[in-house]
Design a protein around this motif. Structure first.
Motif, PDB file in Angstrom:
ATOM      1  N   GLY A  35       1.170 -40.094  13.071  1.00 18.86           N
ATOM      2  CA  GLY A  35      -0.117 -39.442  13.277  1.00 18.86           C
ATOM      3  C   GLY A  35      -0.036 -37.938  13.095  1.00 18.86           C
ATOM      4  N   GLY A  36       1.052 -37.346  13.561  1.00 19.49           N
ATOM      5  CA  GLY A  36       1.226 -35.902  13.414  1.00 19.49           C
ATOM      6  C   GLY A  36       1.347 -35.491  11.961  1.00 19.49           C
ATOM      7  N   ILE A  37       2.062 -36.278  11.171  1.00 17.51           N
ATOM      8  CA  ILE A  37       2.228 -35.967   9.752  1.00 17.51           C
ATOM      9  C   ILE A  37       0.892 -36.039   9.026  1.00 17.51           C
ATOM     10  N   VAL A  38       0.137 -37.103   9.268  1.00 22.96           N
ATOM     11  CA  VAL A  38      -1.175 -37.235   8.630  1.00 22.96           C
ATOM     12  C   VAL A  38      -2.086 -36.090   9.052  1.00 22.96           C
ATOM     13  N   ALA A  39      -2.015 -35.722  10.321  1.00 23.01           N
ATOM     14  CA  ALA A  39      -2.872 -34.642  10.813  1.00 23.01           C
ATOM     15  C   ALA A  39      -2.543 -33.315  10.132  1.00 23.01           C
ATOM     16  N   VAL A  40      -1.267 -33.017   9.972  1.00 22.85           N
ATOM     17  CA  VAL A  40      -0.870 -31.752   9.343  1.00 22.85           C
ATOM     18  C   VAL A  40      -1.416 -31.657   7.925  1.00 22.85           C
ATOM     19  N   PHE A  41      -1.336 -32.757   7.184  1.00 15.79           N
ATOM     20  CA  PHE A  41      -1.761 -32.712   5.786  1.00 15.79           C
ATOM     21  C   PHE A  41      -3.275 -32.831   5.611  1.00 15.79           C
ATOM     22  N   LEU A  42      -3.924 -33.628   6.426  1.00 14.38           N
ATOM     23  CA  LEU A  42      -5.346 -33.881   6.219  1.00 14.38           C
ATOM     24  C   LEU A  42      -6.249 -32.928   6.997  1.00 14.38           C
ATOM     25  N   MET A  43      -5.827 -32.520   8.185  1.00 18.10           N
ATOM     26  CA  MET A  43      -6.694 -31.672   8.997  1.00 18.10           C
ATOM     27  C   MET A  43      -6.720 -30.228   8.519  1.00 18.10           C
ATOM     28  N   THR A  44      -5.773 -29.857   7.640  1.00 12.58           N
ATOM     29  CA  THR A  44      -5.815 -28.508   7.076  1.00 12.58           C
ATOM     30  C   THR A  44      -6.756 -28.422   5.885  1.00 12.58           C
ATOM     31  N   THR A  45      -7.142 -29.565   5.333  1.00 13.22           N
ATOM     32  CA  THR A  45      -8.020 -29.558   4.162  1.00 13.22           C
ATOM     33  C   THR A  45      -9.399 -28.958   4.452  1.00 13.22           C
ATOM     34  N   PRO A  46     -10.057 -29.273   5.596  1.00 16.15           N
ATOM     35  CA  PRO A  46     -11.347 -28.635   5.867  1.00 16.15           C
ATOM     36  C   PRO A  46     -11.271 -27.108   5.939  1.00 16.15           C
ATOM     37  N   VAL A  47     -10.108 -26.588   6.364  1.00 15.32           N
ATOM     38  CA  VAL A  47      -9.948 -25.127   6.408  1.00 15.32           C
ATOM     39  C   VAL A  47     -10.070 -24.549   5.009  1.00 15.32           C
ATOM     40  N   VAL A  48      -9.495 -25.258   4.029  1.00 13.22           N
ATOM     41  CA  VAL A  48      -9.615 -24.814   2.638  1.00 13.22           C
ATOM     42  C   VAL A  48     -11.072 -24.802   2.212  1.00 13.22           C
ATOM     43  N   GLY A  49     -11.804 -25.851   2.594  1.00 10.50           N
ATOM     44  CA  GLY A  49     -13.209 -25.914   2.240  1.00 10.50           C
ATOM     45  C   GLY A  49     -14.014 -24.765   2.815  1.00 10.50           C
ATOM     46  N   ILE A  50     -13.725 -24.406   4.053  1.00  6.94           N
ATOM     47  CA  ILE A  50     -14.455 -23.302   4.697  1.00  6.94           C
ATOM     48  C   ILE A  50     -14.143 -21.979   4.014  1.00  6.94           C
ATOM     49  N   LEU A  51     -12.864 -21.739   3.748  1.00 12.17           N
ATOM     50  CA  LEU A  51     -12.470 -20.473   3.119  1.00 12.17           C
ATOM     51  C   LEU A  51     -12.992 -20.359   1.697  1.00 12.17           C
ATOM     52  N   SER A  52     -13.137 -21.490   1.022  1.00  9.56           N
ATOM     53  CA  SER A  52     -13.558 -21.452  -0.382  1.00  9.56           C
ATOM     54  C   SER A  52     -15.036 -21.108  -0.549  1.00  9.56           C
ATOM     55  N   ILE A  53     -15.811 -21.169   0.537  1.00 11.43           N
ATOM     56  CA  ILE A  53     -17.241 -20.818   0.431  1.00 11.43           C
ATOM     57  C   ILE A  53     -17.553 -19.489   1.111  1.00 11.43           C
ATOM     58  N   ASN A  90     -11.737 -16.628  -1.407  1.00 12.08           N
ATOM     59  CA  ASN A  90     -11.911 -17.879  -2.155  1.00 12.08           C
ATOM     60  C   ASN A  90     -10.667 -18.212  -2.974  1.00 12.08           C
ATOM     61  N   GLU A  91     -10.101 -17.201  -3.610  1.00 15.18           N
ATOM     62  CA  GLU A  91      -8.951 -17.424  -4.484  1.00 15.18           C
ATOM     63  C   GLU A  91      -7.673 -17.683  -3.694  1.00 15.18           C
ATOM     64  N   LEU A  92      -7.645 -17.273  -2.436  1.00 17.41           N
ATOM     65  CA  LEU A  92      -6.478 -17.522  -1.585  1.00 17.41           C
ATOM     66  C   LEU A  92      -6.674 -18.711  -0.661  1.00 17.41           C
ATOM     67  N   ALA A  93      -7.817 -19.373  -0.755  1.00 20.72           N
ATOM     68  CA  ALA A  93      -8.150 -20.447   0.183  1.00 20.72           C
ATOM     69  C   ALA A  93      -7.162 -21.603   0.119  1.00 20.72           C
TER      70      ALA A  93
END
Length: 293
Positions: free
Chosen positions: A202-220, A227-230
Motif C-alpha cells: 500500500g505504501g508503494i502504490v501511495a508513493v507513486f499514485l498519490m504524487t500524481t495529483p500534485v503534478v496536475g495542480i502544479l501544471s495549471i 508548469n514546466e517543473l511540475a
C-alpha cells in the motif's frame, strides 16, 4: 573421587571441508535468489500468478503492436513509448514484488542469520535492489525485444533495416533501465520500512499514485516556470520528463506533443539521478540500523 560417567557419542557429524566461496559468491547467490523470487520461480503456484500475469499482459501488448505493424507497415508505438505506456503495470509489479524481497525477511527474523556470515549489510540491500531492478528491466525490455524481432523479420530493407531497428531499440532499452532504477530504488526503500507485506504494498502504490495529483495542480498554475517543473513532483512523470529530454523524437515523434518541460531537461536528469542516489543511501542506512538490533 568418582570417575566421570558421561559418554560422548559419535553420531557421524563432520566438519565442512569444501571450498569457502566468500563474499562475491554470497552476493551472487542472494541476487539470483531475489531475481527468481521476483518471478515466483522455485515457489508455490500461487506466488507465480501475479508476476506471470503481468509478464503475459506486456507480452500480449507487444505481440499486438508487432502484428499491427507487420500488417499495416506503420509504427504504432516506438520502443521507448512502450515503457511509458506500461508504467502503471510496473507500479503494481513493484508493489507486489518488493515486499516479497525484503518485508518477508524482516518479518521472519532471518536477517541475523544472513549477517552472521561474510555478508555485509550493504551487500544484502544492494543484491535485493539489483534483483528488483533487473526484474523490472526484463519486464519492460523483453517485450521490446519481441517487437524488434518482429520488425527485423518484416523489414523490406534487408540488413540496413535491421540495423536501423537496432538503433531505435537501444534507446528504448536504456529508457527501460531508467524506469527500473527509479522504481526499484523507491519501491525497495518503502518496502524495507515494514515487515507487513500488505502495508508495504500500500505504501508503494501511495508513493507513486498519490504524487500524481500534485503534478496536475502544479501544471495549471499561472506561472509557466512552475508548469514546466511540475513533472518533478512525481517519480513517474519525473522519468517521463527525463526521457523527453534525453530521447527527444524517439519518445515523442514530431506531431506528438511531449511533456512541457521547456529548457529544464537537464534539471529533470539531475533530479532523477539524485532521487535514485538518495533512495539507495536511505536504503543502506535502513539496513545498518536493522542489523544492529
Amino acid at each position: 573421587m568418582s570417575e566421570p560417567t558421561g559418554v560422548i557419542h559419535d553420531i557421524g557429524y563432520q566438519r565442512y571441508t569444501g571450498p569457502r566461496l566468500g563474499r562475491r559468491h554470497v552476493f551472487g547467490a542472494l541476487y539470483l535468489h531475489g531475481l527468481r523470487t521476483a518471478f515466483g520461480l522455485g515457489r508455490s503456484a500461487k506466488a507465480k500468478i501475479f508476476p506471470w500475469l503481468v509478464v503475459g499482459a506486456v507480452t500480449v501488448v507487444a505481440a499486438g503492436l508487432t502484428a499491427i505493424r507487420s500488417q499495416l507497415g506503420e509504427v504504432v508505438m516506438t520502443y521507448a513509448q512502450f515503457a511509458d505506456s506500461m508504467s502503471w503495470l510496473v507500479i503494481f509489479f513493484v508493489a507486489v514484488v518488493a515486499p516479497e524481497l525484503v518485508s518477508r525477511d524482516l518479518g521472519s527474523g532471518v536477517l541475523p542469520l544472513y549477517f552472521s556470515r561474510p555478508l555485509p549489510r550493504s551487500d544484502y540491500a544492494l543484491a535485493k535492489l539489483l534483483a528488483l531492478a533487473t526484474a523490472l528491466w526484463l519486464l519492460l525490455g523483453g517485450p521490446q525485444l519481441l517487437m524488434f524481432l518482429g520488425a527485423a523479420f518484416t523489414t523490406g530493407e534487408g540488413m540496413r533495416g535491421v540495423w536501423n531497428e537496432l538503433l531505435d531499440l537501444l534507446p528504448g532499452l536504456l529508457y527501460a533501465g531508467l524506469w527500473a532504477a527509479v522504481f526499484a530504488s523507491i519501491g525497495l526503500l518503502v518496502a524495507s520500512l515494514t515487515s507487513k507485506r500488505a502495508f508495504a504494498a500500500g505504501g508503494i502504490v501511495a508513493v507513486f499514485l498519490m504524487t500524481t495529483p500534485v503534478v496536475g495542480i502544479l501544471s495549471i498554475m499561472p506561472s509557466q516556470t512552475v508548469n514546466e517543473l511540475a513533472l518533478l513532483a512525481s517519480p513517474s512523470t519525473l522519468v517521463s520528463g527525463t526521457g523527453a529530454w534525453a530521447l527527444g523524437d524517439l519518445l515523442f515523434p514530431p506531431g506528438q506533443g511531449g511533456p512541457p518541460i521547456g529548457d529544464f531537461g537537464p534539471v529533470y536528469a539531475v533530479a532523477a539521478v539524485a532521487l535514485v542516489a538518495a533512495a539507495v543511501a536511505l536504503l543502506l542506512t535502513r539496513y545498518r540500523k536493522v542489523a544492529s538490533r
